[in-house]
Enzyme design. Sequence first.
Site, PDB file in Angstrom:
ATOM      1  N   ARG A 168       0.759  -1.076   0.023  1.00 18.13           N
ATOM      2  CA  ARG A 168       0.167   0.024  -0.026  1.00 18.13           C
ATOM      3  C   ARG A 168       0.878   1.282   0.015  1.00 18.13           C
ATOM      4  NH1 ARG A 168      -2.058   0.974   4.154  1.00 18.13           N
ATOM      5  NH2 ARG A 168      -1.287  -0.926   5.661  1.00 18.13           N
ATOM      6  N   TYR A 175      -1.580  -3.711  -7.160  1.00 18.56           N
ATOM      7  CA  TYR A 175      -1.200  -4.361  -5.953  1.00 18.56           C
ATOM      8  C   TYR A 175      -2.232  -4.485  -4.829  1.00 18.56           C
ATOM      9  CZ  TYR A 175       1.320  -6.818  -2.181  1.00 18.56           C
ATOM     10  OH  TYR A 175       1.577  -7.528  -1.248  1.00 18.56           O
ATOM     11  N   LYS A 205      -9.598  -2.199   1.874  1.00 18.47           N
ATOM     12  CA  LYS A 205      -9.173  -1.188   2.575  1.00 18.47           C
ATOM     13  C   LYS A 205     -10.099   0.126   2.213  1.00 18.47           C
ATOM     14  CE  LYS A 205      -6.621  -3.641   4.576  1.00 18.47           C
ATOM     15  NZ  LYS A 205      -6.076  -4.011   5.974  1.00 18.47           N
ATOM     16  N   HIS A 209     -10.570  -2.450  11.499  1.00 16.69           N
ATOM     17  CA  HIS A 209      -9.348  -3.288  11.022  1.00 16.69           C
ATOM     18  C   HIS A 209      -9.323  -4.255  11.971  1.00 16.69           C
ATOM     19  CE1 HIS A 209      -5.018  -3.306   9.188  1.00 16.69           C
ATOM     20  NE2 HIS A 209      -5.795  -4.374   8.684  1.00 16.69           N
ATOM     21  N   SER A 263      -1.367  -3.525  10.270  1.00 19.93           N
ATOM     22  CA  SER A 263      -0.944  -4.525   9.134  1.00 19.93           C
ATOM     23  C   SER A 263       0.274  -5.220   9.553  1.00 19.93           C
ATOM     24  CB  SER A 263      -0.686  -3.479   7.975  1.00 19.93           C
ATOM     25  OG  SER A 263      -1.986  -3.052   7.814  1.00 19.93           O
ATOM     26  N   CYS A 321       0.859  -7.400  11.914  1.00 28.72           N
ATOM     27  CA  CYS A 321       1.043  -7.419  13.218  1.00 28.72           C
ATOM     28  C   CYS A 321       0.288  -8.617  13.857  1.00 28.72           C
ATOM     29  CB  CYS A 321       0.679  -6.167  13.809  1.00 28.72           C
ATOM     30  SG  CYS A 321       1.825  -4.937  13.550  1.00 28.72           S
ATOM     31  N   ASP A 326      -9.214  -9.672   9.004  1.00 25.78           N
ATOM     32  CA  ASP A 326      -8.879  -8.527   8.721  1.00 25.78           C
ATOM     33  C   ASP A 326      -9.666  -7.418   8.952  1.00 25.78           C
ATOM     34  OD1 ASP A 326      -6.544  -6.980   7.489  1.00 25.78           O
ATOM     35  OD2 ASP A 326      -7.707  -6.265   6.015  1.00 25.78           O
ATOM     36  N   ARG A 351       2.302 -12.069  -0.613  1.00 23.77           N
ATOM     37  CA  ARG A 351       0.671 -12.330  -0.021  1.00 23.77           C
ATOM     38  C   ARG A 351      -0.008 -13.523  -0.772  1.00 23.77           C
ATOM     39  NH1 ARG A 351      -1.595  -8.693   3.973  1.00 23.77           N
ATOM     40  NH2 ARG A 351       0.217  -7.388   4.338  1.00 23.77           N
TER      41      ARG A 351
HETATM   42  P1  GTP Z   1      -2.315  -7.735   7.544  1.00 25.50           P
HETATM   43  O1  GTP Z   1      -2.805  -8.650   6.502  1.00 25.50           O
HETATM   44  O2  GTP Z   1      -1.102  -6.781   6.827  1.00 25.50           O
HETATM   45  O3  GTP Z   1      -3.435  -7.109   8.095  1.00 25.50           O
HETATM   46  O4  GTP Z   1      -1.516  -8.591   8.675  1.00 25.50           O
HETATM   47  P2  GTP Z   1      -1.886  -9.334   9.821  1.00 25.50           P
HETATM   48  O5  GTP Z   1      -2.379  -8.446  11.038  1.00 25.50           O
HETATM   49  O6  GTP Z   1      -2.990 -10.183   9.643  1.00 25.50           O
HETATM   50  O7  GTP Z   1      -0.496 -10.162  10.318  1.00 25.50           O
HETATM   51  P3  GTP Z   1      -0.222 -11.564  10.188  1.00 25.50           P
HETATM   52  O8  GTP Z   1      -0.832 -12.528  10.938  1.00 25.50           O
HETATM   53  O9  GTP Z   1      -0.120 -12.028   8.826  1.00 25.50           O
HETATM   54  O10 GTP Z   1       1.101 -11.562  10.669  1.00 25.50           O
HETATM   55  C1  GTP Z   1       2.353 -10.775  10.147  1.00 25.50           C
HETATM   56  C2  GTP Z   1       3.508 -11.210  10.681  1.00 25.50           C
HETATM   57  O11 GTP Z   1       3.712 -11.070  11.818  1.00 25.50           O
HETATM   58  C3  GTP Z   1       4.012 -12.595  10.079  1.00 25.50           C
HETATM   59  O12 GTP Z   1       5.295 -12.547   9.649  1.00 25.50           O
HETATM   60  C4  GTP Z   1       3.795 -13.449  11.152  1.00 25.50           C
HETATM   61  O13 GTP Z   1       4.937 -14.625  11.190  1.00 25.50           O
HETATM   62  C5  GTP Z   1       4.150 -12.541  12.357  1.00 25.50           C
HETATM   63  N1  GTP Z   1       3.460 -12.853  13.737  1.00 25.50           N
HETATM   64  C6  GTP Z   1       2.052 -12.991  13.797  1.00 25.50           C
HETATM   65  N2  GTP Z   1       1.721 -13.477  15.139  1.00 25.50           N
HETATM   66  C7  GTP Z   1       2.933 -13.544  15.754  1.00 25.50           C
HETATM   67  C8  GTP Z   1       3.104 -13.754  17.139  1.00 25.50           C
HETATM   68  O14 GTP Z   1       2.187 -14.190  17.785  1.00 25.50           O
HETATM   69  N3  GTP Z   1       4.369 -13.711  17.485  1.00 25.50           N
HETATM   70  C9  GTP Z   1       5.392 -13.276  16.726  1.00 25.50           C
HETATM   71  N4  GTP Z   1       6.656 -12.995  17.066  1.00 25.50           N
HETATM   72  N5  GTP Z   1       5.122 -12.912  15.368  1.00 25.50           N
HETATM   73  C10 GTP Z   1       3.883 -13.142  15.012  1.00 25.50           C
HETATM   74  C1  SPV Z   2      -3.036  -4.496   5.452  1.00 22.90           C
HETATM   75  O1  SPV Z   2      -2.104  -3.986   4.902  1.00 22.90           O
HETATM   76  O2  SPV Z   2      -3.489  -4.214   6.259  1.00 22.90           O
HETATM   77  C2  SPV Z   2      -3.392  -5.660   4.309  1.00 22.90           C
HETATM   78  C3  SPV Z   2      -3.033  -5.896   3.100  1.00 22.90           C
HETATM   79  O3  SPV Z   2      -4.313  -6.271   4.972  1.00 22.90           O
HETATM   80  S1  SPV Z   2      -3.549  -4.836   1.985  1.00 22.90           S
HETATM   81  O4  SPV Z   2      -4.829  -5.448   1.438  1.00 22.90           O
HETATM   82  O5  SPV Z   2      -2.657  -4.624   0.949  1.00 22.90           O
HETATM   83  O6  SPV Z   2      -3.997  -3.602   2.381  1.00 22.90           O
HETATM   84 MN    MN Z   3      -5.135  -5.647   7.073  1.00 28.76          MN
END
Ligand code: GTP
Ligand code: SPV
Ligand code: MN
Length: 602
Positions: free
Chosen positions: A85, A215, A224, A244, A266, A268, A293, A384
């Site tokens: 983004r 993208y 979003k 979110h 994002s 996290c 999400d 992704r």
């Molecule tokens: P968006 O799709 O961008 O909104 O991301 P998200 O909030 O769904 O994050 P996601 O669960 O995909 O995790 C993002 C990154 O954080 C990945 O590399 C995970 O491996 C890492 N991660 C997720 N949960 C944990 C956790 O409990 N501990 C640690 N150390 N890393 C984590």
């Molecule tokens: C985020 O960035 O919080 C996502 C990925 O979930 S995107 O759809 O590219 O915004």
């Molecule tokens: Mn997201």
Amino acid sequence: MKMSPAIFPPSGIGDARPANQAVLDWVDEIAKLTEPENIFWCDGSDRENEFLIGESLKENLLSKLNQKKVPRSYLHRSDPNDVARVEQFTFVCTPTKEEAGPTNNWSEPGETYTKLRGLLKGAMRGRTLFVIPYIMGPPDSPLTKVGFEITDSKYVVLNMRIMTRMGEIAVKRLGNDPNAEWNRGVHSLLDINPERRFICHFPQDNAIISVGSGYGGNVLLSKKCLALRIGSYLARKQGWLAEHMLILGVESPEGKKHYVAAAFPSACGKTNFAMLIPPDHFKGWKVTTVGDDIAWMQVRDGRLYAINPENGYFGVVPGTSYKSNPNAMRSIAHDTLYTNVALTDDGDVWWEGKDGEPPAHAIDWRGNDWTPNSKEKAAHPNSRFTTPMRNNPAIDSDVEKGGGVPISAIIFGGRRRDTVPLVHEAFDWAHGVYLGATMASETTAAATGAVGKVRHDPMAMLPFCGYNIGDYFQHWLDIGKRLTNPPLIFNVNWFRKGVTGQFLWPGFGENMRVLKWIIDRCEQTGGALKSPIGWLPSPHDLDLAELDIDHKCVAEILGIDHEEWQKEIAGHKEFFDSLGGVVPEELQKQLEQLAARFKECL
Ligand code: GTP
Ligand code: SPV
Ligand code: MN
């Protein structure tokens, strides 16, 4: 100029043309402006999907993967300058700057329409204009919204088919009323030039125009753009919340079920938390996914109910493994579109953090040769997967429930290497809103720009709130006043680090231990200690049985350091001040009370 572009393809594939005159007029207007070769009305059918995949393979937009290893799955490589983004090119175009508020880029709607029309003029010459009808939300939900996205990208069509409920269902829901509420989204790749990349929202017109990117969050306008930026604007007007947030169900061995919603910025941890598999010690406990999400929540009978408006997951690939997230691994084992991961010599996908040894050779996300000795990453850090939510073995049985699921707890969480403890609970709703409003988190690869920089990201909505953040805080406070049975509010931090830079908490499945305490608090059975920042679990309030963790680590992650918190509070004040007087009095009071509680315990 070609006045009436041909309908494509002529074979009867893809023709979900609505009768609604407002949609027909709008498509006509955009076609006159962009001058496409053809117009393709998408119906979302299997036949259409196969046709578009075939065309995409021919054009090298997609690569076919080894169908034995990852059946019906494909790889797409985006332009290397177009991988995340772009917050600096994202605009909220309300009539006044005040309506967009201090956290959004604003541009004047009239001028912005003129500029974008200029960029879109003739932009689809020689291309096909696709019209994607879709709905956000379960078919029978009162919160569900209709959107139409025009795009000149097949990648967008293929992704939207996974991420939304697409085709006839939307045409039917819209009906023939020319005044019905629906979102107008226009997307054109132009020439994928970062200098001509703009993601513009016109909340008062329920319209989005996105140009210059191909993208994810920039171009899947349902996500979003509609579900959060326009969604939050509509939610305030209509008295609900667009957030979110992931939504998960957690069921005890006795069969008692709670739902929680959690806002993490994002990359996290939302997808991971939403798909959590409890460790062996929690035998009989079950976690199910409603959404990973986005949550749309409404007040009913004094409670908050949530739906997931999406139909698929657009998730972060790197770090996903059978160890960290088995449910995600099973979800993406078939019928998945991969973007910007590496391709192995046997046609499989690979990324940093996948189970097993790295391949001896692969093609990296840029299309270059890669070996384990390469300095570059094989998969882009923001690579992704796009996968249907039906692929998730842990999908919740009420995911289609139009009324939504009742929310017992709301969790805010950021990526913080210090200061913020593993978990704490707000004293009440207003304090909980303060926890959300003062959240900060290290930036990630999900957006272009520096990674690892701590910034305030209220409710994980900094890049997604479609109006004035002060009004957004007030809206949260007002929603609380309508709740007679409000969810408890918590803050978590999975990312605290020790002096040597390692994570202090094992995270992933082990986060069940924190979730269990949260559920205990909802059930009024969990113990806690009162602290200046909220209720904290003592080490014996958390079930840490069978967890290999140092006692010193536990004390460190559960505790608060008064000196660090003096800095943190100064940061809260600085953040509120930076917003230029829009922060509600009630939250300013929360800030004073927080500072006062620290003084009391000196
Ligand atoms: P968006 O799709 O961008 O909104 O991301 P998200 O909030 O769904 O994050 P996601 O669960 O995909 O995790 C993002 C990154 O954080 C990945 O590399 C995970 O491996 C890492 N991660 C997720 N949960 C944990 C956790 O409990 N501990 C640690 N150390 N890393 C984590
Ligand atoms: C985020 O960035 O919080 C996502 C990925 O979930 S995107 O759809 O590219 O915004
Ligand atoms: Mn997201």
